[in-house]
Design a protein around this motif. Structure first.
Motif, short mmCIF file in Angstrom:
data_model
loop_
_atom_site.label_atom_id
_atom_site.label_comp_id
_atom_site.label_asym_id
_atom_site.label_seq_id
_atom_site.Cartn_x
_atom_site.Cartn_y
_atom_site.Cartn_z
N ALA A 6 -3.60 -4.68 -5.16
CA ALA A 6 -4.60 -5.70 -4.89
C ALA A 6 -5.13 -5.34 -6.54
O ALA A 6 -4.19 -3.97 -7.29
CB ALA A 6 -5.40 -4.81 -3.75
N ALA A 11 -4.59 -0.46 -4.77
CA ALA A 11 -4.55 -1.20 -2.99
C ALA A 11 -2.94 -1.47 -2.50
O ALA A 11 -2.68 -2.23 -3.66
CB ALA A 11 -5.07 -1.06 -1.70
N THR A 13 -1.07 -4.36 -0.93
CA THR A 13 -1.22 -5.46 0.53
C THR A 13 0.85 -5.81 0.91
O THR A 13 1.18 -6.09 0.32
CB THR A 13 -1.59 -7.28 0.37
N THR A 25 -3.14 -3.75 3.94
CA THR A 25 -3.46 -3.50 3.12
C THR A 25 -3.78 -1.67 3.06
O THR A 25 -4.23 -1.24 4.07
CB THR A 25 -4.93 -3.80 2.33
N PHE A 26 -3.10 -0.85 2.26
CA PHE A 26 -3.42 0.27 2.01
C PHE A 26 -3.45 0.56 1.22
O PHE A 26 -3.29 0.11 0.24
CB PHE A 26 -1.25 0.82 2.60
N ASP A 27 -5.21 1.42 0.76
CA ASP A 27 -5.40 1.77 -0.16
C ASP A 27 -4.02 3.28 -0.61
O ASP A 27 -3.87 3.88 0.05
CB ASP A 27 -6.73 2.39 -0.14
N ALA A 28 -4.63 2.76 -2.03
CA ALA A 28 -4.06 4.60 -2.61
C ALA A 28 -4.22 5.99 -2.37
O ALA A 28 -2.88 6.35 -2.04
CB ALA A 28 -4.39 4.44 -4.50
N TRP A 30 -4.72 6.76 0.79
CA TRP A 30 -4.61 6.60 2.43
C TRP A 30 -2.89 6.84 2.19
O TRP A 30 -2.31 7.59 2.15
CB TRP A 30 -4.62 5.41 2.85
N ARG A 57 -3.32 5.50 -9.70
CA ARG A 57 -3.63 4.30 -9.58
C ARG A 57 -2.34 4.33 -9.67
O ARG A 57 -1.21 4.97 -9.46
CB ARG A 57 -4.38 3.91 -10.53
#
Length: 564
Positions: A6, A11, A13, A25-28, A30, A57
């Motif tokens: 992303a 993030a 995907t 999508t998974f946030d960094a 999380w 990141r």
């Protein structure tokens, strides 16, 4: 499976052609806080918190098989540096339904592994798929993202590995949440008596008391042996949490010829984690029969409107057990009543959204005040799953609170009273089929509304006479229970004796003499805690290799079962 980055490496995907929901999508942040390296392998407790995210990141994200991951990181599968956190690979994978991203050392002893669910070797080391995240620990200006005094880059591994199937289970995009909601929300389609899947006289799933006891005895000798889909304990729990209620048959009597331990205690402790609950007011085991000067309407012979017990508790009882030990031959009435209040709430949202909104936003007052008891609790009649849009009523129903005999004055502005009373009347007609369908002309509801709501109660109420040797077991948080008023019809027995001649007189006289010395209707009851009982069932599901929550409709305890 495939992954894409992303914007700004914040993030990942992930897409899978095989998954029912193709992308998520998974946030960094999380991913970092749920990294297997941040889970204690013995306890499952987290060693990282969301608030500790160092702002890293994502440098790269790759899908690879577990065998390749082992080979590429075998030399690095140790401390990331002196005193640092070891790199953990989720091999073998965590079991279905696990909130932990790792199998761990002792977390899931006896649990059927993922590989047992497939005829192929898709969960073996050769075929297990992992997502590898390589972290970039530098800030935008090229410096370390954390100061030298607490350098996360030296403390935490620079890579994270996740089992792809575990990530797919924890997708939380809109489509995934809606799919899980459809599997957990209680609707009329699965409510008693609409299930229509049991060929029993009661219409409920029935399990023999002796089968439950046999399963308990086997589990003491061989803890894993009796844990199968056919054992009495498991089938009882499954029917309680799937349908809301079950009937135990062939329950022994509790007089001098019966067992020394009450059957409700045997069953209750078996399903409730080893103990009964909520015994402060009425005792761990209580007797429901008509007595003089009763401090609870249940201990009279009057009609008992559908309700939940102990709604004035912060956490009311979960499961209620009612063992019928005596019914007089002269009894008239006394039928037990059940109706699924969570399904009724869902129907109210469809039939009358404004009434539904009122009951979801106005706090009711539940009360128990008498000599030796002073308890009050305020909560809405309908509780919805928490969401950012709190004004939206199209949210999952996670609890219903309804107990007319134990309600006090509602504490709302007087400008809202009439709307609350109308909404209350609507739901009352939905769940109580004894209410008159011909109300006074100036009733709060129109005749059309009364017919619409009242018809639902008549179509969806379970009503049966309990007989000695039967035990009704139901979810007090999901099912309202009640009772028809009853009386002792000795006059009718005398008339039948006169009409029947001498042949039946002696036997009927004996029955009447016995009835005069015993309560005409006597139930023995007990409660269990909802969390302990649900835990018992989930553990059995895990040991059978099934997802621990996905197959369970919401139980009414204020939270959703729409998690993996």
């Amino acid at each position: 499976a495939a992954v894409t980055m992303a914007s700004e490496e914040a993030a990942v995907t992930m897409a899978s052609a095989a998954a029912a929901i193709t992308t998520t999508t998974f946030d960094a942040a999380w991913l970092w806080s749920n990294c297997p390296s941040g889970i204690h392998p013995d306890s499952g407790q987290r060693t990282r918190t969301p608030g500790q995210f160092p702002g890293w990141r994502i440098a790269s994200a790759t899908i690879l098989d577990a065998e390749s991951a082992l080979l590429s990181d075998s030399a690095n599968n140790s401390m990331s540096s002196s005193g640092g956190v070891p790199l953990v690979l989720p091999i073998p994978p965590p079991p279905l339904g696990s909130a932990h991203p790792i199998l761990g050392n002792n977390l899931f002893r006896g649990v059927v592994p993922q590989s047992s669910h497939s005829s192929s070797s898709s969960s073996s080391v050769e075929q297990q798929k992992l997502l590898r995240i390589v972290w970039d620990a530098t800030a935008n200006d090229g410096s370390s993202s954390i100061g030298d005094d607490n350098d996360a880059a030296d403390h935490y591994p620079s890579r994270s590995y996740f089992d792809v199937r575990w990530l797919q289970q924890w997708q939380c995009d809109e489509l995934a949440l809606e799919k899980r909601r459809r599997g957990s929300e209680v609707t009329t389609a699965i409510a008693i008596p609409n299930i229509n899947k049991y060929d029993t006289d009661s219409g409920l799933f029935e399990v023999d008391y002796n089968d439950i006891v046999a399963a308990l005895e086997e589990s003491r000798d061989e803890p894993r042996r009796s844990r199968n889909r056919d054992c009495g304990l498991f089938t009882l729990l499954r029917s309680i949490f799937t349908d809301g209620a079950s009937l135990v048959t062939n329950v022994p009597c509790i007089d001098d010829s019966g067992p020394s331990v009450s059957p409700v205690e045997v069953i209750g402790t078996a399903i409730g984690g080893g103990r009964l609950s909520h015994g402060a007011l009425y005792g761990d085991i209580f007797h429901v029969k008509s007595i003089p000067s009763a401090h609870n309407i249940a201990y009279t012979s009057h009609d008992l409107a559908p309700h939940q017990d102990l709604a004035y508790y912060e956490s009311p009882p979960g499961i209620q057990l009612l063992h019928c030990v005596a019914v007089s031959p002269t009894l008239v009435g006394g039928e037990s009543v059940l109706i699924d209040c969570m399904a009724a709430a869902e129907r109210l949202r469809h039939l009358a959204p404004d009434y539904f909104r009122t009951l979801a936003t106005c706090p009711a007052t539940f009360v128990k005040q008498r000599d030796g008891a002073c308890m009050t609790y305020q909560r809405p009649h309908i509780v919805l799953k928490e969401d950012a849009d709190s004004d939206c009523i199209d949210r999952e129903i996670v609890s219903v609170n309804w107990s007319p005999p134990f309600e006090g004055p509602v504490c709302i502005g007087q400008d809202r009273v009439r709307s609350y009373y109308k909404a209350y009347a609507a739901f009352e007609y939905l769940v109580d089929n004894l209410l008159s369908m011909q109300p006074p002309p100036d009733h709060l509801l129109s005749r059309e509304e009364i017919h619409r709501f009242g018809s639902y109660a008549h179509e969806n109420t379970w009503e049966r006479q309990l007989w000695p040797g039967q035990m009704l077991v139901f979810n007090n948080r999901r099912m309202l229970h009640g009772r028809r008023g009853f009386a002792d019809d000795k006059e009718g027995v005398s008339q039948r004796r006169r009409d029947g001649g001498n042949e039946q007189q002696e036997g009927e006289q004996r029955e009447q003499d016995e009835a005069e010395t015993k309560p005409i209707r006597h139930l023995v009851g007990a409660y269990t805690n909802i969390d302990d009982t649900l835990c018992r069932y989930r553990v059995l599901l895990q040991e059978l290799g099934e997802p621990s929550a996905a197959s369970i409709p919401n139980v009414g305890n204020g939270t959703t079962n729409s998690v993996p």
